[in-house]
Design an enzyme around this catalytic site. Sequence first.
Site, PDB file in Angstrom:
ATOM      1  CG  ASP A 180      -1.885   1.006   1.235  1.00  0.00           C
ATOM      2  OD1 ASP A 180      -2.225   1.562  -0.013  1.00  0.00           O
ATOM      3  OD2 ASP A 180      -2.328   1.479   2.201  1.00  0.00           O
ATOM      4  CG  LEU A 181       5.288   2.594  -1.372  1.00  0.00           C
ATOM      5  CD1 LEU A 181       5.858   2.672  -0.126  1.00  0.00           C
ATOM      6  CD2 LEU A 181       6.366   2.217  -2.483  1.00  0.00           C
TER       7      LEU A 181
END
Length: 180
Positions: free
Chosen positions: A109-110
């Site tokens: 979930d960058l």
Amino acid sequence: MDPETPNASTLTARLAEMHKKSISPNGKYGFHLTTYNGNLPQDCTWTDTWEECYRNNLKRMFDLEEQARGSDGDFRELRDTVLDKAVTRLLRPLESEGRSIKPCLVHGDLWSGNVATDIETGEPIVFDASALYAHNEYEVRTMRANRRFFGRSYLKSYHDYYPISEPVDEHDARLALYGV
């Protein structure tokens, strides 16, 4: 901690290093427990192929969307097309015709809200992960578009450290799929 987005070269070098050095404990894609993207549970069931792992997780997201908003024929048709055609067409070639990819540990979930810079060292800090063993390019999907402080310069920098998977000509389409 400085909330400023880390330097592209430093952040992408560290990501590529993690992707290269990580080893799935069983050689499969997935994770040993459920992780969350925000408040949404990911389907991290262990699978033999990235195509199956990604399809399972995307199906979970579509199912959650349908539960929240109700059933709709157009939505189901689009969901089925993406799951049955787009996923197969874009991901199967990664692991066919003699090609293979490595299950890499990814943050999952960058985006700019989940990264910062260490004030003392200048090193990147990443947090609030939705980790799993995945195709490394899944990690950089947010760098495809110039938004949330990432963009093509971060993507190019990442690929200076970790090459684009074959078939290269499908790279942008894969990243678009990963952004669904």
